[in-house]
Design a protein around this motif. Structure first.
Motif, PDB file in Angstrom:
ATOM      1  N   TYR A 441       0.832  -1.089   0.048  1.00  0.00           N
ATOM      2  CA  TYR A 441       0.002   0.093  -0.031  1.00  0.00           C
ATOM      3  C   TYR A 441       0.959   1.327  -0.028  1.00  0.00           C
ATOM      4  O   TYR A 441       2.075   1.187   0.467  1.00  0.00           O
ATOM      5  N   LEU A 442       0.253   2.310  -0.321  1.00  0.00           N
ATOM      6  CA  LEU A 442       1.052   3.513  -0.818  1.00  0.00           C
ATOM      7  C   LEU A 442       0.361   4.866  -0.077  1.00  0.00           C
ATOM      8  O   LEU A 442      -1.213   4.690  -0.291  1.00  0.00           O
ATOM      9  N   THR A 443       0.851   5.594   0.928  1.00  0.00           N
ATOM     10  CA  THR A 443       0.368   6.793   1.377  1.00  0.00           C
ATOM     11  C   THR A 443       1.523   7.920   1.336  1.00  0.00           C
ATOM     12  O   THR A 443       2.501   7.578   1.299  1.00  0.00           O
ATOM     13  N   GLY A 444       0.823   9.048   1.859  1.00  0.00           N
ATOM     14  CA  GLY A 444       1.698  10.227   1.842  1.00  0.00           C
ATOM     15  C   GLY A 444       1.058  11.496   2.473  1.00  0.00           C
ATOM     16  O   GLY A 444      -0.226  11.378   2.485  1.00  0.00           O
ATOM     17  N   GLN A 445       1.649  12.275   2.816  1.00  0.00           N
ATOM     18  CA  GLN A 445       1.144  13.385   3.151  1.00  0.00           C
ATOM     19  C   GLN A 445       1.582  14.653   2.411  1.00  0.00           C
ATOM     20  O   GLN A 445       2.770  14.989   2.228  1.00  0.00           O
ATOM     21  N   SER A 446       0.782  15.746   2.196  1.00  0.00           N
ATOM     22  CA  SER A 446       1.208  16.852   1.403  1.00  0.00           C
ATOM     23  C   SER A 446       1.924  16.544   0.048  1.00  0.00           C
ATOM     24  O   SER A 446       1.288  15.885  -0.752  1.00  0.00           O
ATOM     25  N   LEU A 447       3.018  16.837  -0.076  1.00  0.00           N
ATOM     26  CA  LEU A 447       3.752  16.575  -1.423  1.00  0.00           C
ATOM     27  C   LEU A 447       3.991  14.993  -1.271  1.00  0.00           C
ATOM     28  O   LEU A 447       3.952  14.517  -2.682  1.00  0.00           O
ATOM     29  N   GLY A 448       4.119  14.434  -0.153  1.00  0.00           N
ATOM     30  CA  GLY A 448       3.964  12.998  -0.492  1.00  0.00           C
ATOM     31  C   GLY A 448       2.486  12.340  -0.696  1.00  0.00           C
ATOM     32  O   GLY A 448       2.600  11.331  -1.579  1.00  0.00           O
TER      33      GLY A 448
END
Length: 590
Positions: A441-448
Motif C-alpha cells: 500500500y502507498l500513502t503520503g502527506q502533502s507533497l508525499g
C-alpha cells in the motif's frame, strides 16, 4: 548500479565529518581537555548540496550567532553533532549565570548526549551583565528562536525540548507558557516563579484557529528541580492544571531520581493527547544547586524530555503529543542505497506483531522538507503497524538545498527521479524481507500525497490500494497522464488545508476527485454516499458491483498537517480491506 548500505542509528563517539567545524584541544592545568571554540555563522555562505550525505546536515560542530535585541547585540551558541540529519531534534538550553557556556556544556555532559543521539543543541546565553528581567529576556528569546528556525545552516524538527537553568530558565518558562504548542517537553532547574498576573494573563490567551482552547489547556510534560519547590509554586500549579493532572502525586523511587510525579488524568479530554496512547505529566524534585551540574543529572533530564515527541505547530487542532519511538529498542533500521551517484535513505520497521512470511507493507511518503525520521515519529504509523502487524517503509526525500529536502515528482532534470527511487526501494525490500506483493500500500502527506496520486499513473501495478492526506493533483504543473488502471484510492483533506476542501467547486481538489471518478467510471459528483462521524465527513463512490473505489474525507477544523486519527482510518477502513492477486486483480474484503 545500486549499492545497499545499512547505517547505525546511534553515534557514540565524536567523529567529525569533512564538513565539520573542528573542536580543538588545549592543555589545562590538570591535563589535556577538549576546548570548544565556536565558529561564527554570521555572514557565512550557505553550504552547497552534497548528494553523498543522504539526509545529513552539511555542517557539524560548535557555532555562534549574533542576536539583535534593539540596539544591543546578544549571542546564541549552536552545537550540531555528527550524523545530525535535516529536521532533527534540538534541545534548547538556557545556561545559568556564573559560568561560561563552554564550561556548562563540559561539566553537564550535554555534548555527550548530543553526540550519542546525533542531535542538536541551541544554547541561550545571558548578556554581559547577566540575565535580565523576564520581560527583557522574552524579547531576546523571541529573536533567538527566529535564528533557531532559520534554515541557512541547519534545519530543526520545528518543535523543541527545553532545559532551562537559573534566571535564564525562569525566562524560558515564560516563553514556554506563551508558546506551548512549540514545546515537546520541558525541564526547569533552580528557576524562580513567575508573577501571578503574568501567569493569569498568558494562560487565558486563546488560539486564533480555535478560540475554545486557551494556552493554559495545552499539556506540556514538565519537570521542576529546585532547592526549594516553594520558589516555583505558582508555575507548578499552572502546569498541573494545563496537564490535567490529579491532585495527588506519586513518589517515583526508581524513576526521575525520586521525584513526585503528577500524571495526566486518564479521562482527560485534552485535544493534544486525544490521538495517541500517551499521558503527560508534571514532576517535582527538591535538589540542591551542587547536585544538578553534572553528567548523571543531565542524562536523567534528557531521558525525561526525550520520552515524548510532538507534531504540528501550525494549528492547535492538529497539535499532538506522543511517545517518541525508541529506534534501537524497536529495531528500526535506517538504510541507504547509492542510486546513480545519489546516496538515498529509507527507513524500515518490522514490528514483532508482523507475520514471518507474506508481510503486508505500507510505504509512507513524508511531506515536503521532511525526511523519514520526522515522519516516522510524527505520523504514528508505527503504532498502527504494531497493532495490525504490517511492515512500514519510509523512503526519504532528496536535497533541495543543503539543509532542506523534497520529492522530485515534477521531472526536474537537476534532481533524481523519485519514482525510480521508489521502485528501487520496493525491489530491495522484496529481496530483503518475505513480503506479500498483493498487500502493498502507498500513502503520503502533502507533497508525499501528491507523489502517491501521481504514482498511480506511473506505477499502479505495485500497489493494492492508495490512500493519502492533504496533497491533490496539480495538473497545471504535471498533467494527469499515464497508466489508467482502475484502482482504489482515498484522499483526506482538512478544512483549512492548502487548497479549498470543497470538492464540488473548481480547484485542485475538484480536479483530483473528478479525475478518479472518470478513471474508475464512478459517475457524477452527486452519486457519492455521504456519512458524517465526529469531525469527518466522507464521500464514497461505488462501482457497478457495489465496491467502494474512491473515497474523499473532509476533516473539520484541521489545517494542512494530518491528524493521527486519519492514519488509523487509512489502515482500518481502507488498506486492510484491499488485496491484489498474482494477475493484478484487486479484491475488496467486506
Amino acid at each position: 548500479m545500486i549499492l545497499k548500505i545499512t547505517v547505525p542509528i546511534l553515534v557514540t563517539t565524536l567523529l567529525l565529518s569533512s564538513s565539520a567545524i573542528p573542536v580543538s584541544a588545549a592543555p589545562a592545568a590538570t591535563g589535556v581537555q577538549t576546548e570548544l571554540i565556536a565558529t561564527s555563522l554570521d555572514g557565512m555562505e550557505k553550504p552547497s548540496i552534497d548528494n553523498s550525505k543522504g539526509n545529513k546536515l552539511p555542517l557539524t560542530g560548535y557555532f555562534t550567532r549574533n542576536v539583535s535585541v534593539g540596539e544591543e547585540t546578544r549571542t546564541v551558541k549552536i552545537y550540531v553533532a555528527p550524523e545530525t540529519t535535516v529536521r532533527d531534534y534540538f534541545t534548547v538550553i538556557a545556561v545559568p549565570d556564573g559560568m561560561t557556556t563552554e564550561m556548562f556544556l563540559r561539566i553537564t555532559g550535554w555534548l555527550d548526549i548530543a553526540n550519542e543521539k546525533s542531535e542538536g543543541l541551541f544554547i541561550l546565553e545571558p548578556a554581559a551583565d547577566g540575565w535580565g528581567t523576564v520581560e527583557q529576556e522574552l524579547v531576546y528569546l523571541n529573536e533567538a528562536f527566529k535564528i533557531l528556525r532559520d534554515t541557512t545552516y541547519y534545519n530543526t524538527f520545528g518543535l523543541f525540548y527545553l532545559a532551562g537553568y537559573g534566571k535564564g530558565g525562569t525566562a524560558l518558562q515564560a516563553w514556554a507558557m506563551e508558546n506551548p504548542h512549540f514545546v515537546i517537553s520541558s525541564a526547569f532547574v533552580q528557576t524562580e516563579d513567575l508573577d501571578e498576573a503574568f501567569i493569569a494573563k498568558t494562560g487565558t490567551q486563546v488560539f486564533p484557529e480555535n478560540k475554545d482552547i486557551s494556552y493554559s489547556e495545552v499539556p506540556v510534560p514538565t519537570w521542576f528541580v529546585n532547592k526549594d519547590l516553594n520558589a516555583v509554586e505558582n508555575l507548578v500549579s499552572y502546569w498541573k492544571a494545563a496537564n490535567d493532572t490529579g491532585a495527588e502525586g506519586t513518589d517515583q523511587k526508581d524513576a526521575l531520581m525520586g521525584s513526585t510525579v503528577f500524571m495526566q488524568d486518564e479521562d482527560s479530554d485534552s485535544i493534544v493527547t486525544s490521538y495517541s496512547d500517551v499521558r503527560s505529566q508534571v514532576a517535582v524534585l527538591e535538589k540542591g544547586e551542587h547536585d544538578v551540574y553534572n553528567k548523571g543529572f543531565s542524562k536523567h533530564l534528557y531521558e525525561f524530555l526525550s520520552y515524548y515527541t510532538r507534531y504540528d505547530s501550525t494549528s492547535i487542532n492538529g497539535n499532538v503529543l506522543g511517545v517518541r519511538p525508541d529506534y534501537k529498542k524497536m529495531g528500526v533500521e535506517i538504510k541507504e542505497m547509492v542510486l546513480d551517484g545519489y546516496v538515498r535513505e529509507y527507513l524500515v520497521y518490522v514490528p514483532k506483531s508482523a507475520p514471518k512470511e507474506n508481510i503486508p507493507v505500507v510505504y509512507a511518503l513524508a511531506g515536503n522538507t521532511q525526511q523519514a525520521r520526522v515522519f516516522f515519529d510524527a505520523s504514528h504509523w508505527w503504532e498502527v503497524a504494531d497493532k495490525y502487524g504490517f511492515m512500514l517503509v519510509m523512503p526519504s526525500e532528496q536535497y533541495s538545498s543543503s539543509t532542506e529536502v523534497t520529492w522530485n515528482i515534477w521531472g526536474d532534470s537537476n534532481k533524481q527521479d523519485d519514482f525510480l527511487f521508489l521502485k528501487e526501494v520496493i525491489s530491495q525490500i522484496d529481496k530483503d524481507y518475505n513480503t506479500d506483493p498483493g498487500r502493498r500500500y502507498l500513502t503520503g502527506q502533502s507533497l508525499g500525497s501528491m507523489f502517491s496520486n501521481y504514482a498511480t499513473m506511473v506505477m499502479p501495478e505495485y500497489f493494492a490500494a492508495v490512500g493519502s492526506t492533504s496533497g491533490p493533483l496539480m495538473i497545471e504543473r504535471r498533467p494527469a497522464e499515464g497508466k489508467t488502471d482502475k484502482m482504489p484510492v482515498y484522499l483526506i483533506f482538512g478544512q483549512y488545508d492548502i487548497a479549498n476542501w470543497d470538492h464540488t467547486i473548481p480547484g485542485q481538489v475538484n480536479d483530483t476527485v473528478q479525475y478518479w471518478l472518470d478513471r474508475n467510471g464512478l459517475g457524477e459528483m452527486d452519486d457519492a454516499v455521504v456519512t458524517t462521524v465526529d469531525r469527518f465527513t466522507t464521500y464514497t463512490w461505488y462501482d457497478e458491483n457495489g465496491i467502494p473505489m474512491y473515497k474523499y474525507t473532509q476533516t473539520k477544523d484541521r489545517a494542512h498537517n494530518f491528524i493521527v486519527s486519519e492514519v488509523w482510518e487509512l489502515w482500518e477502513e481502507w488498506f486492510s480491506r484491499w488485496e491484489m492477486d498474482k494477475e493484478g486483480v484487486r479484491h475488496y474484503i467486506k
